[in-house]
Design an enzyme around this catalytic site. Structure first.
Site, PDB file in Angstrom:
ATOM      1  N   ARG A 223     -59.235  -8.058  18.241  1.00  0.00           N
ATOM      2  CA  ARG A 223     -57.889  -8.357  18.100  1.00  0.00           C
ATOM      3  C   ARG A 223     -57.504  -9.543  17.055  1.00  0.00           C
ATOM      4  O   ARG A 223     -58.685 -10.612  16.948  1.00  0.00           O
ATOM      5  CB  ARG A 223     -57.343  -8.938  19.600  1.00  0.00           C
ATOM      6  CG  ARG A 223     -57.040  -7.742  20.535  1.00  0.00           C
ATOM      7  CD  ARG A 223     -55.878  -6.792  20.013  1.00  0.00           C
ATOM      8  NE  ARG A 223     -55.793  -5.802  21.280  1.00  0.00           N
ATOM      9  CZ  ARG A 223     -55.947  -4.693  21.227  1.00  0.00           C
ATOM     10  NH1 ARG A 223     -56.789  -4.271  20.010  1.00  0.00           N
ATOM     11  NH2 ARG A 223     -55.788  -3.683  22.140  1.00  0.00           N
ATOM     12  N   HIS A 271     -55.058  -1.747  11.499  1.00  0.00           N
ATOM     13  CA  HIS A 271     -55.474  -1.667  12.809  1.00  0.00           C
ATOM     14  C   HIS A 271     -55.730   0.127  13.081  1.00  0.00           C
ATOM     15  O   HIS A 271     -55.132   0.487  13.863  1.00  0.00           O
ATOM     16  CB  HIS A 271     -54.347  -2.111  13.797  1.00  0.00           C
ATOM     17  CG  HIS A 271     -54.668  -2.244  15.324  1.00  0.00           C
ATOM     18  ND1 HIS A 271     -54.252  -3.234  15.836  1.00  0.00           N
ATOM     19  CD2 HIS A 271     -55.486  -1.666  16.126  1.00  0.00           C
ATOM     20  CE1 HIS A 271     -54.842  -3.130  17.148  1.00  0.00           C
ATOM     21  NE2 HIS A 271     -55.658  -2.024  17.366  1.00  0.00           N
TER      22      HIS A 271
HETATM   23  P1  NAP Z   1     -65.197  -3.902  27.182  1.00  0.00           P
HETATM   24  O1  NAP Z   1     -66.064  -2.549  27.579  1.00  0.00           O
HETATM   25  O2  NAP Z   1     -64.294  -4.436  28.358  1.00  0.00           O
HETATM   26  O3  NAP Z   1     -66.285  -4.867  26.723  1.00  0.00           O
HETATM   27  C1  NAP Z   1     -66.015  -6.213  26.489  1.00  0.00           C
HETATM   28  C2  NAP Z   1     -67.169  -6.948  25.964  1.00  0.00           C
HETATM   29  O4  NAP Z   1     -66.719  -8.503  25.898  1.00  0.00           O
HETATM   30  C3  NAP Z   1     -68.285  -7.092  27.127  1.00  0.00           C
HETATM   31  O5  NAP Z   1     -69.621  -7.164  26.899  1.00  0.00           O
HETATM   32  C4  NAP Z   1     -68.011  -8.539  27.890  1.00  0.00           C
HETATM   33  O6  NAP Z   1     -69.192  -9.135  28.582  1.00  0.00           O
HETATM   34  C5  NAP Z   1     -67.692  -9.420  26.661  1.00  0.00           C
HETATM   35  N1  NAP Z   1     -66.915 -10.260  26.827  1.00  0.00           N
HETATM   36  C6  NAP Z   1     -65.462 -10.564  27.283  1.00  0.00           C
HETATM   37  N2  NAP Z   1     -65.326 -11.740  27.473  1.00  0.00           N
HETATM   38  C7  NAP Z   1     -66.382 -12.537  27.085  1.00  0.00           C
HETATM   39  C8  NAP Z   1     -66.532 -14.002  26.907  1.00  0.00           C
HETATM   40  N3  NAP Z   1     -65.710 -14.859  27.412  1.00  0.00           N
HETATM   41  N4  NAP Z   1     -67.933 -14.318  26.364  1.00  0.00           N
HETATM   42  C9  NAP Z   1     -68.703 -13.388  26.036  1.00  0.00           C
HETATM   43  N5  NAP Z   1     -68.495 -12.185  26.018  1.00  0.00           N
HETATM   44  C10 NAP Z   1     -67.398 -11.749  26.551  1.00  0.00           C
HETATM   45  O7  NAP Z   1     -64.250  -3.562  25.903  1.00  0.00           O
HETATM   46  P2  NAP Z   1     -64.255  -2.344  24.972  1.00  0.00           P
HETATM   47  O8  NAP Z   1     -63.957  -1.036  25.412  1.00  0.00           O
HETATM   48  O9  NAP Z   1     -65.852  -2.510  24.320  1.00  0.00           O
HETATM   49  O10 NAP Z   1     -63.284  -2.726  23.801  1.00  0.00           O
HETATM   50  C11 NAP Z   1     -63.445  -4.240  23.201  1.00  0.00           C
HETATM   51  C12 NAP Z   1     -62.154  -4.817  22.413  1.00  0.00           C
HETATM   52  O11 NAP Z   1     -61.972  -3.792  21.461  1.00  0.00           O
HETATM   53  C13 NAP Z   1     -60.747  -4.347  23.424  1.00  0.00           C
HETATM   54  O12 NAP Z   1     -60.531  -5.288  24.274  1.00  0.00           O
HETATM   55  C14 NAP Z   1     -59.896  -4.290  22.073  1.00  0.00           C
HETATM   56  O13 NAP Z   1     -59.215  -5.555  21.751  1.00  0.00           O
HETATM   57  C15 NAP Z   1     -60.610  -3.938  20.968  1.00  0.00           C
HETATM   58  N6  NAP Z   1     -60.411  -2.667  20.393  1.00  0.00           N
HETATM   59  C16 NAP Z   1     -59.769  -2.485  19.186  1.00  0.00           C
HETATM   60  C17 NAP Z   1     -59.443  -1.330  18.474  1.00  0.00           C
HETATM   61  C18 NAP Z   1     -58.964  -1.145  16.961  1.00  0.00           C
HETATM   62  O14 NAP Z   1     -58.629  -0.175  16.503  1.00  0.00           O
HETATM   63  N7  NAP Z   1     -59.179  -2.159  16.302  1.00  0.00           N
HETATM   64  C19 NAP Z   1     -59.488  -0.059  19.313  1.00  0.00           C
HETATM   65  C20 NAP Z   1     -60.199  -0.166  20.582  1.00  0.00           C
HETATM   66  C21 NAP Z   1     -60.308  -1.464  21.181  1.00  0.00           C
HETATM   67  P3  NAP Z   1     -69.774  -8.633  29.891  1.00  0.00           P
HETATM   68  O15 NAP Z   1     -70.144  -7.131  29.515  1.00  0.00           O
HETATM   69  O16 NAP Z   1     -70.561  -9.303  30.147  1.00  0.00           O
HETATM   70  O17 NAP Z   1     -68.573  -8.278  30.688  1.00  0.00           O
HETATM   71  C1  GLV Z   2     -56.487  -0.328  20.255  1.00  0.00           C
HETATM   72  O1  GLV Z   2     -56.449  -1.495  19.621  1.00  0.00           O
HETATM   73  C2  GLV Z   2     -57.180  -0.387  21.538  1.00  0.00           C
HETATM   74  O2  GLV Z   2     -57.215  -1.545  22.338  1.00  0.00           O
HETATM   75  O3  GLV Z   2     -57.281   0.527  22.444  1.00  0.00           O
END
Ligand code: NAP
Ligand code: GLV
Length: 308
Positions: A223, A271
């Site tokens: 983000r 994005h």
């Molecule tokens: P997720 O499975 O919830 O993983 C989040 C990771 O971040 C976990 O490893 C978590 O640690 C870590 N984390 C969260 N807060 C933290 C902190 N304060 N300090 C250190 N580590 C922290 O999420 P995901 O599915 O991988 O997705 C990640 C992000 O990608 C989404 O939230 C979204 O914003 C972004 N995204 C972007 C797109 C795009 O098209 N650009 C698409 C999809 C998603 P723990 O494992 O210890 O909980």
């Molecule tokens: C896209 O940015 C998502 O969070 O799935």
């Protein structure tokens, strides 16, 4: 069973078709439409407060994306409602493609070669040692772990940072605020895959970005608000940060006057690094609904107080 659907204007027909196919007995009700207060489940993306406020009796609200920052802190969402996010659902493969491209683009210096081409310059560049080219991934969740796995065959030293410590073969792992500087100091490419929360907002500011090795490359695919734009621009201008590939921004679409658009060391995309896939998402949500109806546990429930 009544399913409320709100997609913020994108592709509602495709969602309705896929939902009818996956859950033939359900009544799919796009919003605005019949009262949200009668729905059993809600599937929403960027829902307005007047909709969220009405979701008091749903068994779950499914967020049609991985990131829940647009909904989790909205005071209109009743506190007792179970909020569920997408877990991979076809996004991990896309994210892996995007980040592998960014890392190889930097490592093989394709931007520098593009510049040389424009200057009509035939000049092989000295190969960078792979052993000294650490790639750091902020966030080792569904997407960060998939990215790390996809990068593994290339042989870069990989490191990852998360809140709770992880053990992942072949990756040096760091956890918590106290280990952030040590993590950053070895990341020639920094990939940001953290959710946007109170704790991560503005995390990539002048102080943290300065901990990266000189000439580091920043890839933000989570983000925009994790980055302090002016600080990144200042470090790009000073040369401490060698370049950035950015997919997400504080304001989207990125305003035409923003310096990122024309900065010589910035590559940007609108994005698109990992786009929600309707069929995979509906299959995942339908499976979770069947589990809830059968009294079974589900994964992907958002910890509301944590923000992700
Ligand atoms: P997720 O499975 O919830 O993983 C989040 C990771 O971040 C976990 O490893 C978590 O640690 C870590 N984390 C969260 N807060 C933290 C902190 N304060 N300090 C250190 N580590 C922290 O999420 P995901 O599915 O991988 O997705 C990640 C992000 O990608 C989404 O939230 C979204 O914003 C972004 N995204 C972007 C797109 C795009 O098209 N650009 C698409 C999809 C998603 P723990 O494992 O210890 O909980
Ligand atoms: C896209 O940015 C998502 O969070 O799935």
């Amino acid at each position: 069973m009544r399913l409320l659907l709100y997609t913020a204007g994108s592709d509602a027909d495709a969602w309705i078709d896929a939902l009818r196919h996956a859950l033939p007995a359900a009544r799919i009700e796009p919003w605005p439409g019949p009262a949200a207060s009668a729905a059993d489940y809600a599937l929403v993306w960027k829902a307005p407060p007047e909709l969220l406020r009405d979701l008091r009796r749903v068994k779950a609200v499914f967020n049609l994306g991985a990131g829940v920052d647009a909904i989790v802190g909205d005071p209109a969402l009743p506190p007792e409602v179970c909020l569920v996010r997408l877990e991979d659902a076809g996004m991990a493969e896309q994210m892996a493609e995007y980040v592998c491209h960014a890392v190889l683009r930097r490592y093989r210096e394709f931007d520098a070669y593009a510049q040389q081409q424009r200057a009509g310059l035939w000049q092989p560049r000295r190969r960078t040692s792979k052993r000294a080219f650490g790639v750091g991934i902020l966030g080792l969740g569904a997407l960060g772990t998939a990215v790390a796995t996809a990068l593994t065959p290339f042989g870069f030293p990989l490191r990852g940072w998360s809140r709770a410590r992880k053990q992942i073969a072949g990756i040096a792992t760091f956890a918590g605020a106290s280990e952030l500087d040590a993590f950053l100091s070895g990341a020639c490419v920094l990939v940001c895959l953290l959710p946007l929360t109170r704790d991560t907002q503005g995390l990539l500011d002048r102080a943290t970005l300065s901990q990266l090795p000189r000439d580091a490359y920043v890839v933000n695919v989570s983000r925009g608000a994790l980055v302090v734009d002016q600080d990144l621009l200042a470090l790009l201008d000073s040369g401490h940060i060698g370049g950035a590939m950015l997919d997400v921004f504080r304001d989207e679409p990125l305003p035409p006057e923003h310096r990122f658009w024309h900065h010589p060391r910035v590559a940007l995309t609108p994005h698109i690094s990992a786009v929600t896939q309707v069929d995979e998402s509906v299959a995942q949500i339908a499976d979770k609904i069947r589990r809830i109806e059968a009294g079974l546990p589900i994964t992907g429930i958002v910890a509301r107080e944590r923000g992700y």
